[in-house]
Design a protein around this motif. Structure first.
Motif, mmCIF file in Angstrom:
data_model
loop_
_atom_site.group_PDB
_atom_site.id
_atom_site.type_symbol
_atom_site.label_atom_id
_atom_site.label_comp_id
_atom_site.label_asym_id
_atom_site.label_seq_id
_atom_site.Cartn_x
_atom_site.Cartn_y
_atom_site.Cartn_z
ATOM 1 N N TRP A 1 24.233 36.768 35.761
ATOM 2 C CA TRP A 1 25.567 37.291 36.052
ATOM 3 C C TRP A 1 26.256 37.701 34.762
ATOM 4 C CZ3 TRP A 1 27.689 38.187 40.815
ATOM 5 C CH2 TRP A 1 27.001 37.650 41.914
ATOM 6 N N MET A 2 27.281 38.566 34.997
ATOM 7 C CA MET A 2 28.048 39.003 33.829
ATOM 8 C C MET A 2 29.512 39.150 34.231
ATOM 9 S SD MET A 2 27.314 42.382 31.598
ATOM 10 C CE MET A 2 27.527 42.323 29.848
ATOM 11 N N ASP A 3 30.420 38.895 33.290
ATOM 12 C CA ASP A 3 31.829 39.270 33.475
ATOM 13 C C ASP A 3 32.335 39.832 32.148
ATOM 14 O OD1 ASP A 3 32.361 37.159 31.809
ATOM 15 O OD2 ASP A 3 33.278 35.880 33.325
ATOM 16 N N GLU A 4 33.636 40.002 32.058
ATOM 17 C CA GLU A 4 34.179 40.616 30.835
ATOM 18 C C GLU A 4 33.772 39.830 29.587
ATOM 19 O OE1 GLU A 4 35.624 43.357 30.651
ATOM 20 O OE2 GLU A 4 36.539 43.810 32.588
ATOM 21 N N ARG A 5 33.634 38.519 29.750
ATOM 22 C CA ARG A 5 33.319 37.683 28.572
ATOM 23 C C ARG A 5 31.864 37.808 28.129
ATOM 24 N NH1 ARG A 5 36.735 33.937 30.954
ATOM 25 N NH2 ARG A 5 38.465 33.340 29.612
ATOM 26 N N GLY A 6 30.963 37.997 29.082
ATOM 27 C CA GLY A 6 29.546 38.106 28.722
ATOM 28 C C GLY A 6 28.623 37.645 29.839
ATOM 29 N N VAL A 7 27.364 37.370 29.405
ATOM 30 C CA VAL A 7 26.317 37.015 30.372
ATOM 31 C C VAL A 7 26.427 35.518 30.673
ATOM 32 C CG1 VAL A 7 23.804 36.978 30.719
ATOM 33 C CG2 VAL A 7 24.847 38.763 29.302
ATOM 34 N N TYR A 8 26.344 35.147 31.946
ATOM 35 C CA TYR A 8 26.467 33.725 32.266
ATOM 36 C C TYR A 8 25.564 33.337 33.424
ATOM 37 C CZ TYR A 8 29.543 34.872 36.287
ATOM 38 O OH TYR A 8 30.060 35.363 37.468
#
Ligand code: SAM
Length: 671
Positions: free
Chosen positions: A310-317
């Motif tokens: 997964w990814m969001d504005e902060r990065g890959v998680y």
């Protein structure tokens, strides 16, 4: 110097060192030369559980192997002056020793005991085809051995038979390894670590031997290295080998060992591509990531991180568990941000109190499912978890290291070198610090040296000591079969091309030189220590030993030929190591009216013949006039001076003892 050692060796018995330790720490247990074990039991009572299980590894020659560890080496250390004086080597702290490691370890112990942080070794595996056969040059008679080991002559003759018939049995292999590991343990620092490569042939024996030497409680685990994908044997086709790991003492090595996750950069690059393509459509990015991960085999380190999808504005998680460790930890309602309904909660409650959870939701740090029916998760970001605990399974195709070495040297000259990257991974994981030394005393083609050079080029202030026997490549060729023949032939041609003799150490030395050149080309501004000093261990000839035996210390002449036998640099180097100054010390040469003496800290060495009265007088002068000149040990090569010269020197120096400096000068005449 050799005669003294030969004389001392004649009196060595098994366990002498252990008895010395007992005497030092438990003097009250000794009366008139006898040991009172009941007294020792009193000391230990209630403090330690005494077991009488009698469980131990037994093999023929075990005590003989212990005896070999106790005998001092009669070899000398010959410095390679031409190599050592090259600009890149002259100040180097890295060391390469050509010679038998049993001798090398004994020399090293005199200067480096308790100061080696990491040892990596890759000994002969005793596969039946790896040329391991036990040999040694200790020529005990049956009677001598029976008396030294307190065994019957029949038992002594079985042990000697094993040492003489070129055996490759388990007993012979253990007998070879035991003294080396015993000495290696004493070289390790309190927080030191040893890694030992081995395969299934001796794995079980090596583990038991190490548990005996390092202590079962100091086992740090073992690594399974899957290095091959061969599928060509009956029963189970072995595709892996092991790296056993022990620490010297777990009290001093907490073992907080971490390694960098592999493949992380590739994952970041792939996600950057998805982001470019799908913008903030996080579900599309997730689908693309799942698809991308499918191409990697389970053995690829990238697949170990495939849960970071997964990814969001902060990065890959990756969405990680958010449940409490104990049942009923924190219980409250969490509302789904889209459906507005209460989310499914973990059975054991939430991990955080409600306030923390609210803050995390507000910060976008909680991953919600499509609707309230799935339990929300914590977001664990890849950039925050770049390190992981050192893990026990390593995948690395063994052919990669072979190919790289072949390309470096321009020919395939060594079968199955280890992988420097894997070694760097281990060395980094145990947290080597500035000034730490890495030792490999079965160094083969020099992989450990390359690994340390790579770390040095990466600005780590480390050094290495490598030992390698002068393995005769013409012999290797004679015994080689199959593909080994071509490799041995290449190795010989390679040595010819270098203009050097046909021994394996010459190949490793060339490898280390080329790795240094490679780093220098990559980074011409780099001034770290990528060179190394080279030494060779040399046996004393029987002729010289006889001459030493015959030498009369009361003679009116010295024996200059016994100085020439070894040469001053060899005598000096051997003594500097013996006196604890190591192999890279900055010894000073004093030139007094053309006569050379050597001065290092508390020692002054007199090795050259023809010590005149004038030189002695000037020396006396220096003692009296130079406040900084304080050698407390005058070490003399006994054969170089006549009895008269020796007495003259002693008498003159007595003046200093009683003089203003009031120095206690110790006179040490070595034969
Ligand atoms: C398995 S190889 C090590 C290979 C090495 N790890 C590499 O990557 O090139 C073992 C080496 O130990 C050397 N060796 C065997 N007995 C030795 C001894 N008594 N002293 C020093 N080296 C020895 C052998 O010549 C051989 O090159």
């Amino acid at each position: 110097m050799i005669k003294d050692i030969i004389d001392a060796n004649n009196n060595v018995t098994v366990g002498a060192k252990e008895i010395e330790i007992l005497k030092e720490h438990f003097p009250a247990c000794f009366h008139n030369g006898s040991f009172d074990i009941e007294r020792l039991k009193e000391y230990l009572k209630d403090k330690i559980h005494v077991t009488e299980e009698g469980y131990e590894l037994r093999f023929l020659g075990k005590n003989y192997a212990r005896l070999l560890a106790s005998l001092d080496t009669t070899t000398v250390i010959v410095p390679d002056a031409e190599h050592n004086n090259l600009p890149e080597n002259k100040d180097s702290k890295n060391i390469y020793i050509s010679g038998d490691n049993l001798d090398a370890l004994k020399h090293l112990l005199k200067s480096y005991a308790g100061s080696i942080k990491c040892i990596y070794i890759d000994p002969p595996y005793n596969t039946g085809s790896d040329d391991f056969v036990y040999t040694d040059s200790f020529n005990f008679t049956v009677e001598e051995l029976a008396s030294k080991l307190s065994i019957s002559e029949e038992q002594a003759s079985r042990v000697l038979d094993l040492t003489r018939r070129g055996s490759a049995t388990h007993s012979a292999w253990l007998m070879f390894m035991l003294p080396r590991l015993l000495l290696a343990r004493d070289l390790l620092s309190k927080d030191g670590v040893i890694f030992i490569s081995i395969d299934e042939n001796e794995h079980a024996n090596l583990r038991l031997l190490c548990e005996e030497i390092f202590g079962e409680e100091n086992s740090a685990g073992e690594i399974v290295w899957k290095n091959s994908s061969k599928n060509d044997e009956d029963y189970i086709s072995m595709q892996h080998e092991y790296i056993l790991c022990f620490v010297k003492n777990k009290t001093f090595n907490g073992g907080d060992w971490h390694e960098a996750k592999e493949g992380v950069q590739e994952i970041f690059t792939a996600f950057a591509g998805f982001r470019k393509k799908y913008g903030t459509d996080w579900k599309a990015i997730h689908a693309a990531a799942l698809d991308w991960y499918k191409q990697f085999k389970a053995s690829d380190p990238i697949s170990d991180s495939s849960h970071y999808s997964w990814m969001d504005e902060r990065g890959v998680y990756f969405p990680s568990d958010i449940s409490g460790p104990n049942h009923g930890q924190y219980v409250y309602d969490v509302i789904h941000p889209i459906t507005g309904k209460v989310c499914k909660a973990p059975a054991s409650g939430w991990r955080f109190p409600e306030e923390t959870m609210k803050e995390k939701i507000a910060d976008g740090l909680i991953h919600f499912g499509e609707d309230e029916t799935t339990v929300p998760n914590n977001k664990t970001y890849l950039q925050d978890t770049l390190n992981q605990s050192l893990t026990s399974i390593k995948y690395r195709d063994g052919r990669v290291a072979s190919k790289r070495l072949t390309s470096l040297l321009g020919a395939n000259v060594f079968t199955n070198p280890k992988d420097p990257e894997l070694l760097c991974r281990l060395f980094n994981a145990i947290g080597l610090q500035d000034g730490d030394i890495v030792l490999d005393f079965f160094s083969g083609s020099g992989t450990t040296g390359e690994a340390v050079q790579n770390l040095i080029a990466d600005n780590k202030n480390l050094s290495f000591i490598l030992v390698q026997i002068k393995e005769d490549l013409d012999n290797t060729l004679k015994r080689a079969t199959g593909g080994g023949k071509a490799v041995a032939k290449n190795a010989i041609d390679f040595c010819d091309m270098l203009g050097r003799s046909h021994t394996l150490d010459n190949i490793a030395i060339e490898r280390l030189k080329r790795i240094r050149q490679h780093h220098q080309q990559q980074n011409p501004m780099f001034h770290g220590d990528l060179g190394f000093k080279h030494f060779t261990l040399q046996e004393t000839t029987n002729q010289s030993i006889e001459k030493m035996e015959r030498f009369d210390p009361h003679s009116i002449f010295g024996d200059k030929t016994l100085v020439d036998e070894f040469g001053v640099p060899t005598i000096l180097t051997t003594w500097l190591v013996r006196d604890g100054y190591g192999l890279t010390s900055d010894v000073k040469t004093l030139n007094i009216e053309g006569y050379e003496l050597y001065y290092m800290d508390k020692h002054l060495y007199i090795i050259n013949p023809n010590l005149s009265n004038e030189v002695v007088a000037s020396l006396l002068d220096q003692f009296q006039s130079d406040a900084g000149f304080n050698p407390q040990n005058i070490v003399i090569y006994g054969y170089a001076l006549s009895w008269g010269e020796l007495q003259g020197l002693k008498d003159s120096l007595r003046v200093i003892r009683d003089g203003e400096k009031n120095m206690r000068i110790n006179f040490d005449v070595r034969y």
